[in-house]
Design an enzyme around this catalytic site. Structure first.
Site, mmCIF file in Angstrom:
data_model
loop_
_atom_site.group_PDB
_atom_site.id
_atom_site.type_symbol
_atom_site.label_atom_id
_atom_site.label_comp_id
_atom_site.label_asym_id
_atom_site.label_seq_id
_atom_site.Cartn_x
_atom_site.Cartn_y
_atom_site.Cartn_z
ATOM 1 N N ARG A 150 0.824 -1.204 0.000
ATOM 2 C CA ARG A 150 0.000 0.000 0.000
ATOM 3 C C ARG A 150 0.866 1.266 0.000
ATOM 4 N NH1 ARG A 150 -2.343 -0.397 4.606
ATOM 5 N NH2 ARG A 150 -1.137 1.223 5.668
ATOM 6 N N TYR A 156 -15.592 17.096 -15.982
ATOM 7 C CA TYR A 156 -16.096 15.723 -16.039
ATOM 8 C C TYR A 156 -17.139 15.510 -14.945
ATOM 9 C CZ TYR A 156 -15.995 10.728 -14.907
ATOM 10 O OH TYR A 156 -16.345 9.441 -14.572
ATOM 11 N N ASP A 180 -5.934 18.839 -15.197
ATOM 12 C CA ASP A 180 -6.302 17.504 -15.667
ATOM 13 C C ASP A 180 -5.855 17.405 -17.121
ATOM 14 O OD1 ASP A 180 -7.599 15.246 -16.739
ATOM 15 O OD2 ASP A 180 -9.230 15.403 -15.286
ATOM 16 N N LYS A 212 -7.317 6.044 -19.243
ATOM 17 C CA LYS A 212 -7.602 6.510 -20.599
ATOM 18 C C LYS A 212 -6.378 6.339 -21.506
ATOM 19 C CE LYS A 212 -11.559 7.850 -18.757
ATOM 20 N NZ LYS A 212 -11.389 7.750 -17.309
#
Length: 388
Positions: free
Chosen positions: A49, A102, A174, A199
């Site tokens: 983690r 978005y 972004d 993406k």
């Protein structure tokens, strides 16, 4: 800072880094934990983690691509945004976000603000007066999304960063639509770059992931601490797969854009296309800014369908090479109806303010042969026209 070109960084980072068996491609490390060399001696990796060799290589690749100093890979793009605001915002702090962002970003910020975690102001950042009024409130963070999703609006990164820094506001961009192949926000003054690596970075629609890249090492350390604390970090396998995908980023982005240009030429002037949104078009409001801050225009485009809403549904249903699906940036071409899909969480009022109509369709142009894609569009448009 590396002087290598993006395609070289994407291909070569991590190659021949295995010192045990000298594998050319770095191996995958699935272990959840790592041994301590000796009592009290903390190793570089102790628990996955908090750190993992595969995630470390992906983070290095991404921050080198963006000319940054550090990065934290997360389990999705929304998680990267959530980590950013968790790290830097308190209950009395303000974040300024795009009014046309978005839908998932809008939902995250709006819902957390309603809980009292922080304050949020959604602003048309291309409106000088609206932006000035927002910055007068001295926000702690400002998010830019350029080109925006789904209307591919363009914001002047350098100008907004200059204004924001005058009031000590930290700025994140972004960069999901363009990737560092076509846009380098840190070089334009941003403090952070955020990607949904799901993406174009991964490019194959088979891994969910995100990243936040920093201009300073201190910010990277702050984000890494919180990423470990709240469990936002990405997994070894997903990191391995994303690094595999990123190797072809430069070639893919060029091919994506080539296909988009061919489709734009076809759509321009079509009787069933009322308006096209893509910054390569000279009449696009952000065209001149895009020329200044981008080295390419990308392959995401949207258009207003010129027929009735029922005809829109007929058109979408007649397509065979554009899958009706959310997400973007994969090798396969997609069509999306933002108002009922990616942005439905915004609600009718916010959608109207953002300019997202019921007639809007968004295309993610994949890597199929462009002529085949155009023929598919021709067929679908003809089905509509013949039904009249």
């Amino acid at each position: 800072m590396s002087t290598r070109k993006p395609a070289t960084i994407a291909v070569r980072t991590g190659i021949e880094s295995d010192t045990q068996h000298y594998a050319v491609v770095p191996p995958i490390y699935l272990s959840t934990n790592y041994g301590f060399p000796a009592f009290g001696e903390v190793p570089k990796y102790d628990y996955t983690r908090s750190g993992n060799p595969n995630r470390g290589l992906l983070e290095q690749t991404l921050f080198e691509l963006e000319s940054g100093k550090g990065a934290v890979v997360t389990n999705c793009g929304t998680s990267a945004l959530n980590l950013w605001v968790t790290t830097f915002l308190g209950p009395d702090d303000l974040i300024v976000a795009p009014h046309d962002c978005y839908g998932g970003t809008y939902r995250l910020f709006n819902t957390r603000a309603q809980k009292g975690d922080f304050n949020v102001l959604f602003v048309d950042q291309s409106d000088p007066q609206a932006l000035e009024a927002a910055l007068a409130q001295k926000p702690k963070l400002l998010l830019i999304e350029t080109p925006s999703n789904p209307l591919v609006r363009v914001v002047d990164i350098q100008h907004v960063c200059q204004l924001a820094h005058q009031v000590d506001t930290l700025v994140a961009v972004d960069n999901t639509f363009l990737t560092p192949v076509y846009q380098k926000p840190l070089d334009l003054g941003a403090d952070f770059v955020i990607h949904s690596t799901t993406k174009f970075i991964n490019g194959h629609s088979d891994v969910i992931g995100g990243v936040i890249i920093t201009k300073t090492e201190q910010h990277a350390e702050d984000l890494a601490w919180w990423g470990n604390c709240i469990g936002a970090t990405g997994t070894p396998f997903d990191s391995y797969m994303t690094l595999r995908g990123i190797r072809t980023l430069g070639a893919r982005m060029r091919a994506h854009e080539e296909g988009a240009n061919a489709i734009l030429d076809y759509l321009n002037g079509h009787a069933l296309v009322e308006r096209i949104y893509h910054p390569s078009l000279p009449d696009h409001p952000g065209h001149d800014i895009a020329l200044k801050q981008q080295s390419g225009f990308g392959s995401m485009l949207s258009f207003e369908f010129g027929g009735s809403f029922d005809e829109l549904k007929t058109f979408v249903g007649a397509l065979t090479l554009f899958s009706l699906a959310e997400s973007l940036g994969g090798v396969e071409s997609l069509i999306c109806h933002p108002a009922s899909m990616t942005h439905r969480a915004m609600g009718d009022v916010a959608l109207a303010e953002a300019g997202v109509s019921q007639q809007l369709l968004r295309l993610s142009v994949g890597l199929e042969d462009p002529q085949d894609l155009i023929e598919d569009l021709v067929h679908a448009f003809n089905v509509v026209l013949e039904s009249r």
